[in-house]
Design a protein around this motif. Structure first.
Motif, PDB file in Angstrom:
ATOM      1  N   LYS A 239       4.143  -2.076   8.960  1.00  0.00           N
ATOM      2  CA  LYS A 239       4.020  -1.584  10.328  1.00  0.00           C
ATOM      3  C   LYS A 239       3.652  -0.098  10.329  1.00  0.00           C
ATOM      4  CE  LYS A 239       6.643  -1.219  14.613  1.00  0.00           C
ATOM      5  NZ  LYS A 239       7.905  -1.532  15.283  1.00  0.00           N
ATOM      6  N   GLY A 240       2.735   0.278  11.197  1.00  0.00           N
ATOM      7  CA  GLY A 240       2.289   1.657  11.323  1.00  0.00           C
ATOM      8  C   GLY A 240       0.786   1.706  11.485  1.00  0.00           C
ATOM      9  N   VAL A 241       0.254   2.906  11.661  1.00  0.00           N
ATOM     10  CA  VAL A 241      -1.177   3.108  11.833  1.00  0.00           C
ATOM     11  C   VAL A 241      -1.704   3.837  10.601  1.00  0.00           C
ATOM     12  CG1 VAL A 241      -2.982   4.140  13.261  1.00  0.00           C
ATOM     13  CG2 VAL A 241      -0.918   3.212  14.338  1.00  0.00           C
TER      14      VAL A 241
ATOM     15  N   LEU B  64      -5.082  -0.892  10.982  1.00  0.00           N
ATOM     16  CA  LEU B  64      -6.017  -0.102  10.193  1.00  0.00           C
ATOM     17  C   LEU B  64      -7.012   0.497  11.175  1.00  0.00           C
ATOM     18  CD1 LEU B  64      -6.923  -2.353   7.116  1.00  0.00           C
ATOM     19  CD2 LEU B  64      -5.508  -0.291   7.144  1.00  0.00           C
ATOM     20  N   GLU B  65      -7.079   1.826  11.217  1.00  0.00           N
ATOM     21  CA  GLU B  65      -8.072   2.514  12.036  1.00  0.00           C
ATOM     22  C   GLU B  65      -9.078   3.126  11.088  1.00  0.00           C
ATOM     23  OE1 GLU B  65      -6.449   5.255  14.846  1.00  0.00           O
ATOM     24  OE2 GLU B  65      -5.482   3.658  15.985  1.00  0.00           O
TER      25      GLU B  65
ATOM     26  N   GLU C 115      -5.701 -11.126  -1.085  1.00  0.00           N
ATOM     27  CA  GLU C 115      -5.414 -11.296   0.336  1.00  0.00           C
ATOM     28  C   GLU C 115      -4.936  -9.951   0.862  1.00  0.00           C
ATOM     29  OE1 GLU C 115      -2.018 -13.283   3.228  1.00  0.00           O
ATOM     30  OE2 GLU C 115      -1.937 -13.644   1.075  1.00  0.00           O
ATOM     31  N   LEU C 116      -5.615  -9.399   1.857  1.00  0.00           N
ATOM     32  CA  LEU C 116      -5.179  -8.162   2.505  1.00  0.00           C
ATOM     33  C   LEU C 116      -4.395  -8.579   3.743  1.00  0.00           C
ATOM     34  CD1 LEU C 116      -5.157  -5.083   2.712  1.00  0.00           C
ATOM     35  CD2 LEU C 116      -7.317  -5.239   3.971  1.00  0.00           C
ATOM     36  N   HIS C 117      -3.086  -8.319   3.725  1.00  0.00           N
ATOM     37  CA  HIS C 117      -2.197  -8.789   4.784  1.00  0.00           C
ATOM     38  C   HIS C 117      -1.629  -7.611   5.567  1.00  0.00           C
ATOM     39  CE1 HIS C 117       0.758 -11.224   6.858  1.00  0.00           C
ATOM     40  NE2 HIS C 117       1.632 -10.271   6.598  1.00  0.00           N
ATOM     41  N   LEU C 118      -1.845  -7.613   6.878  1.00  0.00           N
ATOM     42  CA  LEU C 118      -1.252  -6.610   7.763  1.00  0.00           C
ATOM     43  C   LEU C 118      -0.011  -7.211   8.404  1.00  0.00           C
ATOM     44  CD1 LEU C 118      -4.223  -5.626   7.395  1.00  0.00           C
ATOM     45  CD2 LEU C 118      -3.981  -4.588   9.637  1.00  0.00           C
ATOM     46  N   ASP C 119       1.135  -6.575   8.165  1.00  0.00           N
ATOM     47  CA  ASP C 119       2.374  -7.023   8.794  1.00  0.00           C
ATOM     48  C   ASP C 119       2.260  -6.839  10.305  1.00  0.00           C
ATOM     49  OD1 ASP C 119       3.471  -7.539   6.297  1.00  0.00           O
ATOM     50  OD2 ASP C 119       4.651  -5.683   6.245  1.00  0.00           O
TER      51      ASP C 119
ATOM     52  N   VAL D 253       0.828  -1.209   0.000  1.00  0.00           N
ATOM     53  CA  VAL D 253       0.000   0.000   0.000  1.00  0.00           C
ATOM     54  C   VAL D 253       0.858   1.253   0.000  1.00  0.00           C
ATOM     55  CG1 VAL D 253      -2.003  -1.131   1.042  1.00  0.00           C
ATOM     56  CG2 VAL D 253      -0.339   0.026   2.517  1.00  0.00           C
ATOM     57  N   ALA D 254       2.061   1.173   0.563  1.00  0.00           N
ATOM     58  CA  ALA D 254       2.964   2.336   0.586  1.00  0.00           C
ATOM     59  C   ALA D 254       3.349   2.756  -0.830  1.00  0.00           C
ATOM     60  CB  ALA D 254       4.204   2.030   1.412  1.00  0.00           C
ATOM     61  N   ASP D 255       3.454   1.796  -1.751  1.00  0.00           N
ATOM     62  CA  ASP D 255       3.775   2.116  -3.152  1.00  0.00           C
ATOM     63  C   ASP D 255       2.664   2.914  -3.827  1.00  0.00           C
ATOM     64  OD1 ASP D 255       6.078   0.687  -2.721  1.00  0.00           O
ATOM     65  OD2 ASP D 255       5.612  -0.916  -4.163  1.00  0.00           O
TER      66      ASP D 255
END
Length: 144
Positions: free
Chosen positions: A80-82, A104-105, A95-99, A44-46
């Protein structure tokens, strides 16, 4: 919001199915197919997601999901992060993968949950506010 852990394998370049290993069951049952997500990653950062907990990253997260689906599926990664977001829509074969350490808020503003989407309320199908993660009519989706 809790994260559902799903046993997945992402070794293939195209999605496929394999028989899930269920271990011993106390009754006879048919084999259960397990989807194997394509070995493609879409961070998502990209796409411009910002992990400061204030900047709305909805468009960036949705762009990563849509790109993943358009490519035939794979894994969308949230490092990592909010990340602050309005509702997002999963697509088939994504697949939505959270490291570890990623959060996710979601917004608490009802206006962010429009337009209405197909849902159910006490067993009745209806249009309603969007849930924070929505995947109506999709197949082969996962939150990990």
């Amino acid at each position: 919001m809790g994260i559902v852990s799903v046993l997945l394998a992402a070794a293939a370049t195209a999605g496929s199915y394999r028989t899930a290993e269920l271990g011993r069951t106390p009754f006879e049952m048919e084999p259960v197919p397990e989807y194997v997500f394509p070995a493609r990653t879409f961070p998502v950062a990209d796409c411009g997601a910002v992990a400061d907990g204030r900047t709305k990253s909805t468009a960036a997260i949705q762009t990563a999901i849509d790109r993943c689906a358009a490519a035939g599926g794979g894994r969308v990664t949230v490092p990592k992060g909010v990340y602050f977001s309005a509702p997002i829509r999963l697509r088939s074969n994504v697949e939505l993968h959270l490291d570890e350490g990623a959060t996710l808020e979601f917004t608490d503003d009802p206006k962010d949950c429009l337009p209405p989407v197909m849902s159910s309320w006490e067993g009745l199908e209806c249009l309603n506010y969007s849930p924070m993660v929505y995947a109506f009519g999709c197949t082969n989706v996962a939150l990990t």
